[in-house]
Design a protein around this motif. Structure first.
Motif, PDB file in Angstrom:
ATOM      1  N   LEU A 144      52.977  72.336  27.346  1.00 54.86           N
ATOM      2  CA  LEU A 144      51.948  71.347  27.616  1.00 54.86           C
ATOM      3  C   LEU A 144      51.786  71.197  29.133  1.00 54.86           C
ATOM      4  O   LEU A 144      52.770  70.939  29.834  1.00 54.86           O
ATOM      5  N   ARG A 147      53.553  68.584  31.218  1.00 55.57           N
ATOM      6  CA  ARG A 147      55.027  68.595  31.184  1.00 55.57           C
ATOM      7  C   ARG A 147      55.607  69.930  31.617  1.00 55.57           C
ATOM      8  O   ARG A 147      56.821  70.115  31.626  1.00 55.57           O
ATOM      9  N   SER A 224      49.811  67.652  18.292  1.00 52.99           N
ATOM     10  CA  SER A 224      49.062  67.635  19.540  1.00 52.99           C
ATOM     11  C   SER A 224      49.901  67.135  20.705  1.00 52.99           C
ATOM     12  O   SER A 224      49.579  67.411  21.870  1.00 52.99           O
ATOM     13  N   ASP A 225      50.989  66.387  20.438  1.00 52.89           N
ATOM     14  CA  ASP A 225      51.855  65.917  21.519  1.00 52.89           C
ATOM     15  C   ASP A 225      53.153  66.709  21.608  1.00 52.89           C
ATOM     16  O   ASP A 225      54.121  66.262  22.226  1.00 52.89           O
ATOM     17  N   ASP A 226      53.184  67.892  20.997  1.00 56.69           N
ATOM     18  CA  ASP A 226      54.349  68.774  21.091  1.00 56.69           C
ATOM     19  C   ASP A 226      54.294  69.490  22.433  1.00 56.69           C
ATOM     20  O   ASP A 226      53.383  70.271  22.691  1.00 56.69           O
ATOM     21  N   GLU A 227      55.278  69.242  23.303  1.00 53.31           N
ATOM     22  CA  GLU A 227      55.244  69.810  24.642  1.00 53.31           C
ATOM     23  C   GLU A 227      55.663  71.276  24.677  1.00 53.31           C
ATOM     24  O   GLU A 227      55.364  71.978  25.652  1.00 53.31           O
ATOM     25  N   THR A 230      52.605  74.178  21.843  1.00 48.65           N
ATOM     26  CA  THR A 230      51.172  73.962  22.007  1.00 48.65           C
ATOM     27  C   THR A 230      50.410  75.001  21.191  1.00 48.65           C
ATOM     28  O   THR A 230      50.978  76.024  20.780  1.00 48.65           O
ATOM     29  N   ALA A 252      47.473  65.395  14.912  1.00 43.16           N
ATOM     30  CA  ALA A 252      47.723  64.331  15.874  1.00 43.16           C
ATOM     31  C   ALA A 252      48.730  63.363  15.260  1.00 43.16           C
ATOM     32  O   ALA A 252      48.773  63.203  14.028  1.00 43.16           O
ATOM     33  N   ASP A 259      52.480  56.842  16.544  1.00 43.58           N
ATOM     34  CA  ASP A 259      51.941  56.956  17.896  1.00 43.58           C
ATOM     35  C   ASP A 259      52.447  58.202  18.598  1.00 43.58           C
ATOM     36  O   ASP A 259      51.784  58.731  19.490  1.00 43.58           O
ATOM     37  N   ARG A 260      53.645  58.648  18.222  1.00 44.99           N
ATOM     38  CA  ARG A 260      54.234  59.823  18.849  1.00 44.99           C
ATOM     39  C   ARG A 260      55.087  60.570  17.832  1.00 44.99           C
ATOM     40  O   ARG A 260      55.784  59.962  17.015  1.00 44.99           O
ATOM     41  N   GLY A 262      55.856  64.578  18.617  1.00 49.44           N
ATOM     42  CA  GLY A 262      56.508  65.560  19.469  1.00 49.44           C
ATOM     43  C   GLY A 262      57.039  66.767  18.706  1.00 49.44           C
ATOM     44  O   GLY A 262      56.607  67.077  17.591  1.00 49.44           O
TER      45      GLY A 262
END
Length: 296
Positions: A144, A147, A224-227, A230, A252, A259-260, A262
């Motif tokens: 990401l 990050r 979508s918030d997996d660093e 991607t 997402a 909310d998160r 990962g």
């Protein structure tokens, strides 16, 4: 549910520890092998395995060589690699599952590197389907963007340097996952765009051909918030499965009510009524429960 502890013997003689999960009095509908992420003990997936078993599957969980119950007394100087985890360890788990299976349906659920390395196995052509969760192989250029620099410094500068100094990576002491064998730490830390780096041209071609022999359906899911995993990283990894029918899904956190999420969270028990239940649609019926989240 109390699983039965088992021992797997890889083709090169290395002994691995694992567990076999099955609900009493239930006729199984398939057999699932669960492949862990790098530096994650198989026990992290035990609640997910129990959920699958309660829904009619026989399930095999196991630790790769050098990790968890399959760790030797000392990792000092150990040269175990990701490639061995696929060619030897997953292959041993797959051969055991095929021997024990009563249904003719053997499936794989792989997390992170566990969702990529099955292609190393010569027996993968006998697998019915694979669910790859965050499946990729740790190339820093795909992380990401927001990050990328701190992750590069942590995993691709500090980890190889510490490993060089100590002969293994003391991840648990540092709070960075679990301890890793030297070969695995270097394989990740020094990873470039092509996972066959360092192989001879013949060995690289053989590796690519082995991945290309896989023709089963693959559902590749990432957040979508997996660093790490991607879409760019997942695409890079899934291209090796060039003859398989790969469906890629980008979720997402809000799709799952959080909310998160990962890279590591999907196998936490908080997802048992969401992601875990939804994954059954694919494992049981071959259906993608996230059809509106497919990306090219």
């Amino acid at each position: 549910m109390e699983p039965r502890q088992i021992e797997l013997i890889a083709a090169d003689g290395v002994r691995l520890k694992g567990h076999w999960w099955r609900s009493d009095g239930v006729t199984p509908i398939g057999t699932v092998i669960v492949n862990p992420a790098t530096g994650v003990h198989a026990r992290y997936y035990h609640r997910y395995a129990a959920c699958l078993a309660a829904n009619g599957f026989s399930v095999l969980t196991y630790d790769y060589r050098g990790i968890g119950l399959s760790r030797p007394t000392s990792l000092q100087g150990s040269t175990f690699t990701w490639r061995q985890w696929g060619e030897q360890d997953f292959d041993a788990a797959l051969r055991h599952a095929l021997q024990e299976d009563e249904t003719g349906r053997v499936l794989v659920v792989g997390h992170s590197i566990g969702g990529f390395l099955p292609g190393y196995s010569q027996s993968m052509d006998r697998v019915t389907a694979m669910l790859s969760v965050g499946g990729q192989y740790g190339y820093w250029g795909d992380y990401l963007p927001a990050r990328r620099l701190p992750l590069f410094l942590k995993w691709h500068v500090a980890m190889p340097a510490i490993t060089f100094a100590l002969g293994h990576f003391p991840g648990k002491r540092l709070g960075w996952l679990e301890d890793l064998p030297k070969g695995v730490a270097y394989g990740w830390g020094l990873q470039q765009g092509r996972t066959e780096q360092g192989l001879s041209s013949d060995a690289a071609e053989a590796m690519r051909d082995c991945f290309a022999s896989v023709t089963c359906p693959i559902l590749s899911v990432t957040m979508s918030d997996d660093e790490f995993a991607t879409p760019k990283a997942v695409n890079r990894a899934m291209r090796y499965y060039r003859r398989a029918a790969v469906t890629k899904v980008l979720l997402a956190p809000q799709d799952l009510g959080f909310d998160r999420v990962g890279h590591f969270d999907l196998f936490h028990a908080r997802h048992q009524d969401g992601f875990w239940r939804q994954s059954l649609n694919f494992l049981r019926d071959g259906e993608n429960p996230w059809g509106n989240r497919v990306y090219p």
